[in-house]
Design an enzyme around this catalytic site. Sequence first.
Site, PDB file in Angstrom:
ATOM      1  N   LYS A 138       0.839  -1.192   0.000  1.00 36.56           N
ATOM      2  CA  LYS A 138       0.000   0.000   0.000  1.00 36.56           C
ATOM      3  C   LYS A 138       0.877   1.246   0.000  1.00 36.56           C
ATOM      4  CE  LYS A 138       0.720   1.891   3.367  1.00 36.56           C
ATOM      5  NZ  LYS A 138       1.964   2.369   4.088  1.00 36.56           N
ATOM      6  N   TYR A 223      -4.459   4.139   6.094  1.00 41.67           N
ATOM      7  CA  TYR A 223      -5.033   3.198   7.065  1.00 41.67           C
ATOM      8  C   TYR A 223      -6.401   3.693   7.555  1.00 41.67           C
ATOM      9  CZ  TYR A 223      -0.665   0.610   7.284  1.00 41.67           C
ATOM     10  OH  TYR A 223       0.425  -0.160   6.961  1.00 41.67           O
TER      11      TYR A 223
HETATM   12  P1  NDP Z   1      12.421   1.417   2.345  1.00 36.60           P
HETATM   13  O1  NDP Z   1      12.978   2.718   1.873  1.00 36.60           O
HETATM   14  O2  NDP Z   1      12.883   0.897   3.643  1.00 36.60           O
HETATM   15  O3  NDP Z   1      12.707   0.280   1.252  1.00 36.60           O
HETATM   16  C1  NDP Z   1      12.362   0.424  -0.090  1.00 36.60           C
HETATM   17  C2  NDP Z   1      13.300  -0.413  -0.942  1.00 36.60           C
HETATM   18  O4  NDP Z   1      12.902  -0.273  -2.299  1.00 36.60           O
HETATM   19  C3  NDP Z   1      14.756   0.020  -0.914  1.00 36.60           C
HETATM   20  O5  NDP Z   1      15.472  -0.518   0.179  1.00 36.60           O
HETATM   21  C4  NDP Z   1      15.258  -0.479  -2.238  1.00 36.60           C
HETATM   22  O6  NDP Z   1      15.569  -1.874  -2.126  1.00 36.60           O
HETATM   23  C5  NDP Z   1      14.042  -0.402  -3.155  1.00 36.60           C
HETATM   24  N1  NDP Z   1      14.100   0.746  -4.068  1.00 36.60           N
HETATM   25  C6  NDP Z   1      14.052   0.654  -5.408  1.00 36.60           C
HETATM   26  N2  NDP Z   1      14.145   1.850  -5.984  1.00 36.60           N
HETATM   27  C7  NDP Z   1      14.252   2.745  -4.978  1.00 36.60           C
HETATM   28  C8  NDP Z   1      14.374   4.160  -4.943  1.00 36.60           C
HETATM   29  N3  NDP Z   1      14.394   4.905  -6.069  1.00 36.60           N
HETATM   30  N4  NDP Z   1      14.469   4.770  -3.739  1.00 36.60           N
HETATM   31  C9  NDP Z   1      14.432   4.052  -2.617  1.00 36.60           C
HETATM   32  N5  NDP Z   1      14.310   2.697  -2.583  1.00 36.60           N
HETATM   33  C10 NDP Z   1      14.218   2.058  -3.753  1.00 36.60           C
HETATM   34  O7  NDP Z   1      10.837   1.565   2.323  1.00 36.60           O
HETATM   35  P2  NDP Z   1       9.788   0.657   3.076  1.00 36.60           P
HETATM   36  O8  NDP Z   1      10.239  -0.755   3.031  1.00 36.60           O
HETATM   37  O9  NDP Z   1       9.478   1.241   4.379  1.00 36.60           O
HETATM   38  O10 NDP Z   1       8.473   0.846   2.159  1.00 36.60           O
HETATM   39  C11 NDP Z   1       8.312   0.180   0.926  1.00 36.60           C
HETATM   40  C12 NDP Z   1       6.825   0.053   0.589  1.00 36.60           C
HETATM   41  O11 NDP Z   1       6.194  -0.696   1.606  1.00 36.60           O
HETATM   42  C13 NDP Z   1       6.077   1.369   0.508  1.00 36.60           C
HETATM   43  O12 NDP Z   1       5.108   1.318  -0.504  1.00 36.60           O
HETATM   44  C14 NDP Z   1       5.399   1.483   1.863  1.00 36.60           C
HETATM   45  O13 NDP Z   1       4.213   2.259   1.842  1.00 36.60           O
HETATM   46  C15 NDP Z   1       5.107   0.035   2.159  1.00 36.60           C
HETATM   47  N6  NDP Z   1       5.031  -0.250   3.588  1.00 36.60           N
HETATM   48  C16 NDP Z   1       3.998  -0.980   4.064  1.00 36.60           C
HETATM   49  C17 NDP Z   1       3.883  -1.275   5.386  1.00 36.60           C
HETATM   50  C18 NDP Z   1       2.756  -2.089   5.898  1.00 36.60           C
HETATM   51  O14 NDP Z   1       2.629  -2.234   7.112  1.00 36.60           O
HETATM   52  N7  NDP Z   1       1.945  -2.693   5.039  1.00 36.60           N
HETATM   53  C19 NDP Z   1       4.870  -0.766   6.352  1.00 36.60           C
HETATM   54  C20 NDP Z   1       5.967  -0.067   5.752  1.00 36.60           C
HETATM   55  C21 NDP Z   1       6.030   0.188   4.408  1.00 36.60           C
HETATM   56  P3  NDP Z   1      16.785  -2.531  -2.938  1.00 36.60           P
HETATM   57  O15 NDP Z   1      18.009  -1.866  -2.381  1.00 36.60           O
HETATM   58  O16 NDP Z   1      16.666  -3.959  -2.613  1.00 36.60           O
HETATM   59  O17 NDP Z   1      16.554  -2.219  -4.382  1.00 36.60           O
END
Ligand code: NDP
Length: 372
Positions: A138, A223
Site C-alpha cells: 500500500k 489506514y
Molecule cells: P524502504 O525505503 O525501507 O525500502 C524500499 C526499498 O525499495 C529500498 O530498500 C530499495 O531496495 C528499493 N528501491 C528501489 N528503488 C528505490 C528508490 N528509487 N528509492 C528508494 N528505494 C528504492 O521503504 P519501506 O520498506 O518502508 O516501504 C516500501 C513500501 O512498503 C512502501 O510502498 C510502503 O508504503 C510500504 N510499507 C507498508 C507497510 C505495511 O505495514 N503494510 C509498512 C511499511 C512500508 P533494494 O536496495 O533492494 O533495491
Amino acid sequence: MNSRRDFLQKLGVSALALHLAPLSGWADSKNKPNETYDGPVLRVAIMGLGSYGTRVAEAMQSCVKAKLVGVISGTPSKVKDWQSKYAIPAKNCYNYENFDDIKNNPDIDAVYVITPNGLHHDQVIRVAKAGKHAICEKPMALNAKQGQEMVDACKKANVKLLVGYRMHFEPKTLEVIRMRKAGDFGKVLFFQGLCGFSIGDPTQWRLNKQLAGGGSLMDIGIYAINGSRYMTGEDPVWVTAQETKTDPVKFKEGVDETIQFQFGFPSGATASCLSTYKMNNLDRFFLNGDKGFAELQPSTGYGPIKGRTNIGELTQPVTVHQTVQMEEIAGIIFENKQPIVPIDGEEAVKDLKLIDAIYLAAKTGQKVDVKL
Ligand code: NDP
C-alpha cells in the site's frame, strides 16, 4: 469457517511464541506446523529489500503455505546477504533491469512489490506481463487511474493482484467487524481514524513527491481511509478535507504534513479522520453506533493491537500480521479463498479514488462527491 478460525488461533499463539523466541528456535521446533501441511506452497520473490521487505521476509519464515524463494533488488550486497540468510539460489535473484526474465522461471509463483509507492505501477505491470501473481504494498499506486491500469494488466495476464492490507486478517479487527455485522453496536453512526507518526530524515523517498505520490496521506492516512470502510461496512459518497502545514521546508509542495478529512456514507453515518507526519503514537480507530462502541488503540501498528467495546476488552490472540497475511494470500491464490475484507486490486482502487478526492477537496475547499 471453524477450521479457519482454529488455524488463525493456532497461528496466533504460535506467532506470539515466535515474538518471544528466536526464529531459529522456531524452525527447529518439534511442533513445526509444516510437518502436517502437504498442500501447495506459494513461492514468493520479494522486490525491494528495504525496511518493510525485511520484516515480511522474517515473518514468512514461520509460514507454512508461503515461502521466500527469490529476490529482486538494485543492491547486490543485500542480495548476497539475503541469499545466505534465506538459502536463495542465484537463479532466483534479479535486478530492476532484468526481472522480466522471471517469466522463464518456473520456481517463482508470485512477486511481492515492496518498493517506494511511485514505482509500484510499472513494476506490478511488468510482473503481470511476466505471468506471475502480483502482491503489492500500500498505497498500490499514486492515483486511481494508475491503480485501474494495474488491475486491468493483471486481469489481462490472468494473474492475481493482491495488496498488503495486513489489518484485514488481524483478529481483533475482525472481531469488531463481526460484532458490527451482528448489530452489537446498533446502527453505525460515526467512525474516527487517527493515524500518524513523526517522520525523520528529510531526504527520504517518503518526502519526495515523485516517489511517494504525496505525504502522510499516501503512507499512513491510507489506514484511516481503508479502516473507515471496513469498520463501518460502507463506502463513502462524499469527502471534505483540510490541509495544514507547519514546516513548508521539510514538507514541500504536494507533500502533505497533516490532512484532516471527513467522509459521508450512504446510511448517513460519517467519518472524521486525521493523517499526519508530525505526531508520534497516533494510532486510534473509534466506531460508534446508537447502541455501543468499539475502540482499537493501537489500531494499525505492527502490534499488539489492543481494543475494547462497550461489552468489554477484546481478547483475540496477538499475531504476527505479515505471517498470517502471507498464509491467507496463499489460500486466496491456490484455493480461491475469499477473505472477510477483500485485499484485491479493486479494493485498493477504491482507496486510491478516495485519496484523489481528499487531495482535491483539500485543494479546492469543496465537498467532493465520490462513487467507488
Ligand atoms: P524502504 O525505503 O525501507 O525500502 C524500499 C526499498 O525499495 C529500498 O530498500 C530499495 O531496495 C528499493 N528501491 C528501489 N528503488 C528505490 C528508490 N528509487 N528509492 C528508494 N528505494 C528504492 O521503504 P519501506 O520498506 O518502508 O516501504 C516500501 C513500501 O512498503 C512502501 O510502498 C510502503 O508504503 C510500504 N510499507 C507498508 C507497510 C505495511 O505495514 N503494510 C509498512 C511499511 C512500508 P533494494 O536496495 O533492494 O533495491
